[in-house]
Design an enzyme around this catalytic site. Structure first.
Site, PDB file in Angstrom:
ATOM      1  N   GLY A   9     -23.716  -4.420  -6.434  1.00  0.00           N
ATOM      2  CA  GLY A   9     -23.541  -2.983  -6.193  1.00  0.00           C
ATOM      3  C   GLY A   9     -22.825  -2.322  -7.360  1.00  0.00           C
ATOM      4  O   GLY A   9     -21.991  -1.429  -7.167  1.00  0.00           O
ATOM      5  N   ARG A  12     -22.994   2.122  -9.124  1.00  0.00           N
ATOM      6  CA  ARG A  12     -22.331   3.388  -8.758  1.00  0.00           C
ATOM      7  C   ARG A  12     -21.026   3.087  -8.024  1.00  0.00           C
ATOM      8  O   ARG A  12     -20.730   1.941  -7.671  1.00  0.00           O
ATOM      9  CB  ARG A  12     -23.254   4.245  -7.894  1.00  0.00           C
ATOM     10  CG  ARG A  12     -23.475   3.724  -6.495  1.00  0.00           C
ATOM     11  CD  ARG A  12     -24.161   4.785  -5.618  1.00  0.00           C
ATOM     12  NE  ARG A  12     -23.853   4.527  -4.230  1.00  0.00           N
ATOM     13  CZ  ARG A  12     -24.774   4.474  -3.263  1.00  0.00           C
ATOM     14  NH1 ARG A  12     -26.033   4.677  -3.533  1.00  0.00           N
ATOM     15  NH2 ARG A  12     -24.402   4.244  -2.014  1.00  0.00           N
ATOM     16  N   ASN A  87     -18.841  -6.889  -4.692  1.00  0.00           N
ATOM     17  CA  ASN A  87     -18.441  -5.507  -4.416  1.00  0.00           C
ATOM     18  C   ASN A  87     -19.366  -4.807  -3.430  1.00  0.00           C
ATOM     19  O   ASN A  87     -18.928  -3.995  -2.633  1.00  0.00           O
ATOM     20  CB  ASN A  87     -18.399  -4.725  -5.734  1.00  0.00           C
ATOM     21  CG  ASN A  87     -18.431  -3.226  -5.498  1.00  0.00           C
ATOM     22  OD1 ASN A  87     -17.419  -2.610  -5.144  1.00  0.00           O
ATOM     23  ND2 ASN A  87     -19.610  -2.615  -5.636  1.00  0.00           N
ATOM     24  N   SER A 147     -11.386  -4.338   1.984  1.00  0.00           N
ATOM     25  CA  SER A 147     -10.992  -2.967   2.360  1.00  0.00           C
ATOM     26  C   SER A 147      -9.712  -3.070   3.169  1.00  0.00           C
ATOM     27  O   SER A 147      -9.445  -4.111   3.797  1.00  0.00           O
ATOM     28  CB  SER A 147     -12.089  -2.339   3.224  1.00  0.00           C
ATOM     29  OG  SER A 147     -11.597  -1.186   3.868  1.00  0.00           O
ATOM     30  N   TYR A 160     -17.661  -2.867  10.663  1.00  0.00           N
ATOM     31  CA  TYR A 160     -17.184  -2.815   9.274  1.00  0.00           C
ATOM     32  C   TYR A 160     -15.842  -3.556   9.172  1.00  0.00           C
ATOM     33  O   TYR A 160     -15.643  -4.385   8.274  1.00  0.00           O
ATOM     34  CB  TYR A 160     -17.036  -1.352   8.839  1.00  0.00           C
ATOM     35  CG  TYR A 160     -16.621  -1.155   7.400  1.00  0.00           C
ATOM     36  CD1 TYR A 160     -17.537  -1.293   6.362  1.00  0.00           C
ATOM     37  CD2 TYR A 160     -15.309  -0.819   7.078  1.00  0.00           C
ATOM     38  CE1 TYR A 160     -17.156  -1.105   5.033  1.00  0.00           C
ATOM     39  CE2 TYR A 160     -14.916  -0.631   5.763  1.00  0.00           C
ATOM     40  CZ  TYR A 160     -15.842  -0.768   4.747  1.00  0.00           C
ATOM     41  OH  TYR A 160     -15.456  -0.585   3.430  1.00  0.00           O
ATOM     42  N   LYS A 164     -14.995  -7.035   6.968  1.00  0.00           N
ATOM     43  CA  LYS A 164     -13.971  -7.107   5.913  1.00  0.00           C
ATOM     44  C   LYS A 164     -12.874  -8.125   6.261  1.00  0.00           C
ATOM     45  O   LYS A 164     -12.344  -8.795   5.383  1.00  0.00           O
ATOM     46  CB  LYS A 164     -13.375  -5.718   5.661  1.00  0.00           C
ATOM     47  CG  LYS A 164     -14.396  -4.714   5.110  1.00  0.00           C
ATOM     48  CD  LYS A 164     -14.998  -5.164   3.784  1.00  0.00           C
ATOM     49  CE  LYS A 164     -15.878  -4.114   3.142  1.00  0.00           C
ATOM     50  NZ  LYS A 164     -16.450  -4.544   1.864  1.00  0.00           N
ATOM     51  N   ILE A 193     -11.221   5.648  -1.413  1.00  0.00           N
ATOM     52  CA  ILE A 193     -11.678   5.815  -2.797  1.00  0.00           C
ATOM     53  C   ILE A 193     -12.813   6.844  -2.817  1.00  0.00           C
ATOM     54  O   ILE A 193     -13.689   6.818  -1.950  1.00  0.00           O
ATOM     55  CB  ILE A 193     -12.178   4.469  -3.376  1.00  0.00           C
ATOM     56  CG1 ILE A 193     -11.173   3.315  -3.089  1.00  0.00           C
ATOM     57  CG2 ILE A 193     -12.462   4.597  -4.871  1.00  0.00           C
ATOM     58  CD1 ILE A 193      -9.826   3.410  -3.745  1.00  0.00           C
TER      59      ILE A 193
HETATM   60  P1  NAD Z   1     -21.108   3.104  -2.456  1.00  0.00           P
HETATM   61  O1  NAD Z   1     -21.947   3.273  -1.242  1.00  0.00           O
HETATM   62  O2  NAD Z   1     -20.783   4.276  -3.292  1.00  0.00           O
HETATM   63  O3  NAD Z   1     -21.705   1.973  -3.384  1.00  0.00           O
HETATM   64  C1  NAD Z   1     -22.093   0.734  -2.854  1.00  0.00           C
HETATM   65  C2  NAD Z   1     -23.013   0.052  -3.832  1.00  0.00           C
HETATM   66  O4  NAD Z   1     -23.475  -1.164  -3.224  1.00  0.00           O
HETATM   67  C3  NAD Z   1     -24.245   0.881  -4.143  1.00  0.00           C
HETATM   68  O5  NAD Z   1     -24.570   0.739  -5.490  1.00  0.00           O
HETATM   69  C4  NAD Z   1     -25.303   0.275  -3.241  1.00  0.00           C
HETATM   70  O6  NAD Z   1     -26.598   0.418  -3.712  1.00  0.00           O
HETATM   71  C5  NAD Z   1     -24.880  -1.178  -3.262  1.00  0.00           C
HETATM   72  N1  NAD Z   1     -25.406  -1.909  -2.124  1.00  0.00           N
HETATM   73  C6  NAD Z   1     -25.379  -1.568  -0.817  1.00  0.00           C
HETATM   74  N2  NAD Z   1     -26.012  -2.481  -0.094  1.00  0.00           N
HETATM   75  C7  NAD Z   1     -26.437  -3.436  -0.944  1.00  0.00           C
HETATM   76  C8  NAD Z   1     -27.153  -4.639  -0.804  1.00  0.00           C
HETATM   77  N3  NAD Z   1     -27.582  -5.050   0.379  1.00  0.00           N
HETATM   78  N4  NAD Z   1     -27.418  -5.377  -1.911  1.00  0.00           N
HETATM   79  C9  NAD Z   1     -27.009  -4.964  -3.115  1.00  0.00           C
HETATM   80  N5  NAD Z   1     -26.343  -3.828  -3.320  1.00  0.00           N
HETATM   81  C10 NAD Z   1     -26.059  -3.068  -2.257  1.00  0.00           C
HETATM   82  O7  NAD Z   1     -19.783   2.418  -1.921  1.00  0.00           O
HETATM   83  P2  NAD Z   1     -18.357   2.196  -2.616  1.00  0.00           P
HETATM   84  O8  NAD Z   1     -17.422   3.137  -1.970  1.00  0.00           O
HETATM   85  O9  NAD Z   1     -18.459   2.139  -4.074  1.00  0.00           O
HETATM   86  O10 NAD Z   1     -18.042   0.760  -2.018  1.00  0.00           O
HETATM   87  C11 NAD Z   1     -18.040  -0.444  -2.774  1.00  0.00           C
HETATM   88  C12 NAD Z   1     -17.307  -1.504  -1.991  1.00  0.00           C
HETATM   89  O11 NAD Z   1     -15.963  -1.089  -1.769  1.00  0.00           O
HETATM   90  C13 NAD Z   1     -17.905  -1.749  -0.598  1.00  0.00           C
HETATM   91  O12 NAD Z   1     -17.857  -3.125  -0.311  1.00  0.00           O
HETATM   92  C14 NAD Z   1     -16.970  -0.992   0.328  1.00  0.00           C
HETATM   93  O13 NAD Z   1     -16.958  -1.540   1.606  1.00  0.00           O
HETATM   94  C15 NAD Z   1     -15.655  -1.155  -0.387  1.00  0.00           C
HETATM   95  N6  NAD Z   1     -14.660  -0.134  -0.065  1.00  0.00           N
HETATM   96  C16 NAD Z   1     -14.882   1.189  -0.291  1.00  0.00           C
HETATM   97  C17 NAD Z   1     -13.879   2.096   0.023  1.00  0.00           C
HETATM   98  C18 NAD Z   1     -14.027   3.576  -0.221  1.00  0.00           C
HETATM   99  O14 NAD Z   1     -13.151   4.328   0.205  1.00  0.00           O
HETATM  100  N7  NAD Z   1     -15.044   4.056  -0.884  1.00  0.00           N
HETATM  101  C19 NAD Z   1     -12.679   1.652   0.567  1.00  0.00           C
HETATM  102  C20 NAD Z   1     -12.493   0.303   0.789  1.00  0.00           C
HETATM  103  C21 NAD Z   1     -13.490  -0.577   0.452  1.00  0.00           C
END
Ligand code: NAD
Length: 256
Positions: A9, A12, A87, A147, A160, A164, A193
């Site tokens: 991932g 982005r 990620n 997370s 979710y 995690k 984030i």
């Molecule tokens: P996002 O949705 O902006 O990006 C997620 C990325 O993962 C994307 O590029 C998407 O295409 C890719 N993805 C999703 N499913 C996939 C799959 N099956 N195979 C390959 N790629 C896949 O999300 P983000 O906010 O950047 O989150 C990234 C990580 O951080 C996640 O694991 C999320 O749970 C974790 N996270 C995010 C936050 C937040 O506040 N944004 C907080 C805690 C944890």
């Protein structure tokens, strides 16, 4: 030769923040995502402009065949893998109270966030062991992006939180298993984030952050998480395998 990092991932959001920092810090990259190559070309070009060699490994971490292909592509292109960053992850398509949530959503979230990371780690770990056995100077590591939901209960996205919490145990399991090979495994726990994942709940979190939800009163940025991951990948925490590093602006500090 530059060390090689595979970031799931990574095109982005937080994954791109991680890839950017690793490129700046001198790693070559394999970036995974589900979108077609044309859709991620701009992101890949940005990473290349930072001096890294970058390959795109399209595929879903939820698919066993795609996970195998991902590792094969890295093997073919670089012949080595030093860092795996798990990620990629998804939120439930719909936030639903645990009294109403569906098995379909549970399966989708768990298969991606937990099973996908667990078995990709298994493959990467076996390859890292092989590399270590062939070259004692080999230095690998695995970093899981979990997370605060690993410990903070949100009853409108139970699946979710479970995924995690499971990833947190997976971190400890692989840390223990890979200890003898000196391959550290870490968990990075972001808070709130600013990414596409949180875009739909921006107003809610703007308000909560304004009211003091986090000790550091701002949204986290992908770069905040990227810098933590890069410090781990560079080897600044070599005697700390299995540890959780918070990237949540102090949000989970118990306060009175
Ligand atoms: P996002 O949705 O902006 O990006 C997620 C990325 O993962 C994307 O590029 C998407 O295409 C890719 N993805 C999703 N499913 C996939 C799959 N099956 N195979 C390959 N790629 C896949 O999300 P983000 O906010 O950047 O989150 C990234 C990580 O951080 C996640 O694991 C999320 O749970 C974790 N996270 C995010 C936050 C937040 O506040 N944004 C907080 C805690 C944890």
């Amino acid at each position: 030769m530059k060390r090689v990092a595979l970031i799931t991932g990574g095109t982005r959001g937080i994954g791109f923040g991680i890839a950017t920092q690793l490129a700046k810090d001198g790693f070559n990259l394999a970036v995974n995502g589900t979108r077609p190559e044309e859709a991620v070309q701009a992101a890949i070009d940005e990473l290349k402009a930072l001096g890294a060699t970058v390959i795109y490994c399209r595929g879903s971490i939820a698919s066993s065949a795609d996970r195998k292909n991902m590792i094969s592509s890295v093997r073919e292109h670089y012949g080595a893998l030093h860092i795996l960053v798990n990620n990629a992850g998804i939120a439930p398509r719909e936030r639903k109270d645990i009294l109403d949530a569906t098995e379909e959503s549970y399966d989708e979230v768990m298969t991606t966030n937990l099973k996908g990371c667990y078995f990709l780690t298994q493959q990467a770990a076996n390859w890292m062991i092989e590399q270590k056995q062939n070259d004692t100077a080999f230095s690998g590591c695995i970093i899981n992006v979990s997370s605060i939901s690993a410990t903070v209960a949100s009853v409108n996205r139970g699946e979710y939180c479970l995924s995690k919490a499971g990833l947190s145990m997976a971190t400890q399991l692989f840390a223990v298993r890979l200890g003898e090979f000196n391959i550290p495994v870490y968990e990075v726990r972001p808070g709130i984030i600013r990414t596409d994942m949180t875009a739909g709940v921006k107003e809610k979190y703007d308000k909560l952050i304004g009211e003091g939800l986090c000790v550091q009163q701002r949204w986290g940025e992908p770069e905040d998480v990227g810098k933590v991951v890069a410090a781990l990948a560079k080897g600044d925490f070599l005697y700390s395998t299995g540890q959780v590093i918070m990237a949540d602006g102090g949000m989970t500090i118990p306060r009175l």
